[in-house]
Design a protein around this motif. Structure first.
Motif, short mmCIF file in Angstrom:
data_model
loop_
_atom_site.label_atom_id
_atom_site.label_comp_id
_atom_site.label_asym_id
_atom_site.label_seq_id
_atom_site.Cartn_x
_atom_site.Cartn_y
_atom_site.Cartn_z
N HIS A 185 -16.61 54.64 -23.88
CA HIS A 185 -17.27 53.94 -24.99
C HIS A 185 -18.39 54.79 -25.57
O HIS A 185 -18.55 54.89 -26.80
CB HIS A 185 -17.81 52.59 -24.51
CG HIS A 185 -18.25 51.69 -25.61
ND1 HIS A 185 -18.78 50.44 -25.39
CD2 HIS A 185 -18.25 51.84 -26.96
CE1 HIS A 185 -19.07 49.86 -26.54
NE2 HIS A 185 -18.77 50.70 -27.52
N GLY B 172 -16.95 34.06 -26.63
CA GLY B 172 -16.48 34.20 -28.00
C GLY B 172 -16.05 32.91 -28.66
O GLY B 172 -15.55 32.93 -29.79
N ARG C 37 -23.22 40.34 -24.31
CA ARG C 37 -21.92 40.36 -24.95
C ARG C 37 -21.92 41.37 -26.10
O ARG C 37 -22.52 41.13 -27.14
CB ARG C 37 -21.56 38.97 -25.46
CG ARG C 37 -20.22 38.93 -26.20
CD ARG C 37 -19.90 37.53 -26.68
NE ARG C 37 -18.69 37.52 -27.50
CZ ARG C 37 -18.66 37.20 -28.79
NH1 ARG C 37 -19.78 36.85 -29.42
NH2 ARG C 37 -17.53 37.23 -29.45
N HIS C 38 -21.25 42.49 -25.89
CA HIS C 38 -21.11 43.51 -26.92
C HIS C 38 -19.62 43.73 -27.21
O HIS C 38 -18.75 43.37 -26.41
CB HIS C 38 -21.73 44.83 -26.46
CG HIS C 38 -23.23 44.81 -26.38
ND1 HIS C 38 -24.03 44.94 -27.49
CD2 HIS C 38 -24.06 44.67 -25.33
CE1 HIS C 38 -25.30 44.89 -27.12
NE2 HIS C 38 -25.35 44.72 -25.81
N HIS C 39 -19.37 44.34 -28.36
CA HIS C 39 -18.00 44.70 -28.69
C HIS C 39 -17.56 45.89 -27.84
O HIS C 39 -18.27 46.91 -27.78
CB HIS C 39 -17.88 45.06 -30.17
CG HIS C 39 -16.55 45.63 -30.54
ND1 HIS C 39 -15.38 44.90 -30.47
CD2 HIS C 39 -16.20 46.87 -30.97
CE1 HIS C 39 -14.37 45.66 -30.86
NE2 HIS C 39 -14.84 46.86 -31.16
N ALA D 240 -17.12 44.48 -20.47
CA ALA D 240 -17.27 43.11 -20.96
C ALA D 240 -18.00 42.26 -19.92
O ALA D 240 -18.27 42.72 -18.80
CB ALA D 240 -15.91 42.51 -21.28
N THR E 256 -26.70 40.24 -30.18
CA THR E 256 -26.11 41.57 -30.22
C THR E 256 -25.47 41.77 -31.59
O THR E 256 -25.60 40.92 -32.47
CB THR E 256 -25.04 41.75 -29.12
OG1 THR E 256 -23.89 40.93 -29.44
CG2 THR E 256 -25.58 41.37 -27.75
N GLU E 257 -24.76 42.87 -31.72
CA GLU E 257 -24.06 43.14 -32.98
C GLU E 257 -23.00 42.09 -33.28
O GLU E 257 -22.55 41.95 -34.42
CB GLU E 257 -23.43 44.54 -32.95
CG GLU E 257 -22.21 44.70 -32.08
CD GLU E 257 -22.52 44.85 -30.59
OE1 GLU E 257 -21.57 45.03 -29.82
OE2 GLU E 257 -23.72 44.81 -30.22
N LEU E 258 -22.59 41.31 -32.28
CA LEU E 258 -21.57 40.29 -32.47
C LEU E 258 -22.15 38.96 -32.97
O LEU E 258 -21.40 38.06 -33.32
CB LEU E 258 -20.82 40.06 -31.15
CG LEU E 258 -20.02 41.25 -30.62
CD1 LEU E 258 -19.36 40.92 -29.30
CD2 LEU E 258 -18.98 41.70 -31.63
N PRO F 263 -14.47 48.47 -27.70
CA PRO F 263 -13.26 48.89 -28.43
C PRO F 263 -12.02 48.81 -27.57
O PRO F 263 -12.06 49.06 -26.34
CB PRO F 263 -13.58 50.35 -28.81
CG PRO F 263 -15.07 50.44 -28.79
CD PRO F 263 -15.52 49.51 -27.71
#
Length: 447
Positions: free
Chosen positions: A338, A66, A78-80, A266, A427-429, A82
């Protein structure tokens, strides 16, 4: 580093007790390159606060995912995750729960595993899933052994697009086996495993998206394998892709193995990870690991039990389908939480977002002079060819604060024509700014 008692008498006593002729015989299974004969020259002791300071200094040299633009994938993404996931798995009733041998006091754990299996079966399009395995690579090896038991054939063919780590784990399981065929890596996506299938083939192993990001035609692979009485084992290292791609079970897969790390787990410096396995109902008795099922008690109340436990801790060793001794329970719990938070619609949206980011990346890097994109189709990972050796380029970009993917030669050191290839993942990040920074740095370095 090998450790043996210092006393000759103690050493002889130990070797005699375990039946080893000498020290070399004791370590004969360990590759010579892994044996160290020199001292590590560690200090004998140090105050706790100095050790902590030293470890903090070492940790400070790391660059976390990050900390800047990050395009590393190749099997770990690497994904988010929650905050709810970490909060729930750290509750004491989950964090300290162990194998549910006694169903009357393990209903919570058993229900969670039952729900987990249901989720895995749903996304893979298969009839039944087990209560997880160690990770995707060992799960692939277990699938290969399962296919041999089911078909009573021995020939296994690994696609050239299979992740190198997965290939190496299968080779370790089937050490020196002449019936294991490992096809050469195919960066351009032109390699065809179907031409190698014959009547002696137990299974073919196909990964999609493969190591280079290419999507594979599973229906054609299934038809070709089944025509020769072989099974199709499908490997998925990026489980988020199942939110967008057709489920392998709907395309003829017989066994599906996934790495589940992307959901709920993670990067964690490389583990622990989570192996998913699903198969057809008629194959369930040869599936390794454990299977949780739903039932009713004597009063008709809903309950959960271990329906199938074909591992050596539960039955005779020679009857066991696997020698695995546990499952990735906590990682499976994180996955299940998740996935429940996402729901089906959220899982699909997450997959679409990943693919959209990959399209943006592919279009952007393709416009950089000296870069070409190899993929005609992909999910969230692509392979690019650059106009200079990839290893040095990636290292220079890292010095700029950009972790620009994985040089293919790092994982395929013996493969031809991969020295100029880089596997990039998004990824979405991944942000538009991250992609712009990568392209600007590539432009300067390749000028």
């Amino acid at each position: 580093m090998r450790y043996l008692p210092h006393s000759e008498a103690e050493r002889a006593q130990m070797l005699g007790a375990i039946g080893a002729a000498d020290v070399d015989a004791l370590f004969s299974a360990v590759p010579a390159s892994a044996l160290k004969s020199f001292s590590l020259d560690l200090p004998t002791h140090s105050p706790e606060y100095l050790v902590e300071a030293h470890m903090r200094a070492l940790a400070g040299k790391n660059r976390a995912a990050g900390d800047g633009p990050f395009f590393i994938g190749a099997g770990a993404y690497r994904h988010h995750v929650p905050a709810t996931v970490d909060h729930l798995i750290q509750r004491s009733e989950w964090l300290t729960a162990y194998t549910p041998y006694q169903p009357e006091i393990s209903q919570g754990t058993l229900q969670m595993l039952f729900e987990f299996q249901t989720q895995v079966a749903k996304i893979t399009g298969m009839d039944v899933a087990n209560a997880s395995l160690y990770d995707g690579s060992t799960g692939t090896a277990e699938a290969v052994l399962m296919a041999r038991r089911l078909t009573r054939k021995s020939r296994i063919i690994l696609s050239g697009g299979l992740h190198p780590h997965y290939r190496d784990v299968v080779k370790a399981y089937l050490k020196d086996d002449q019936d294991l065929i490992c096809l050469s890596p195919s960066p351009e996506g032109q390699g065809d495993i179907l031409d190698h299938i014959d009547v002696n083939t137990a299974a073919i192993v196909v990964q999609t998206p493969d190591f280079f990001g290419h999507l594979r035609d599973l229906q054609a692979a299934a038809d070709a394998a089944h025509a020769q009485g072989a099974l199709l084992i499908v490997v998925v290292t990026e489980v988020v892709s199942l939110g967008l791609l057709e489920a392998p079970g709907a395309l003829g897969a017989d066994i599906v193995v996934c790495e589940g790390q992307s959901i709920g787990n993670a990067l964690n410096f490389g583990g622990p990870y989570l192996g998913l396995m699903a198969t057809r109902k008629e194959f369930v008795r040869q599936m390794p690991g454990r299977l949780c099922g739903e039932t009713v008690d004597a009063e008709g109340n809903r309950g959960f039990v271990l329906t199938l436990s074909t591992r050596e801790q539960h039955i005779r060793r020679e009857k066991a389908t696997s020698n695995i001794c546990t499952n990735s329970g906590l990682c499976a719990l994180a996955f299940s939480i998740h996935m429940a938070l996402l729901g089906e619609a959220g899982f699909v949206r997450l997959a679409r977002l990943n693919h959209a980011r990959a399209i943006a990346l592919a279009e952007a890097v393709a416009a950089v002079p000296g870069v070409s994109v190899l993929n005609k189709n992909f999910f969230n990972e692509i392979t690019i060819r650059v106009a200079q050796p990839a290893v040095g380029l990636v290292e220079r970009l890292a010095q700029r604060g950009i972790l620009a993917g994985v040089p293919a030669s790092r994982l395929l050191p013996e493969a031809p024509e991969v020295d100029d290839l880089i596997v990039l993942a998004v990824t979405e990040l991944t942000t538009e700014s991250d992609i712009a920074s990568l392209c600007a740095a590539l432009t300067e370095e390749l000028a």
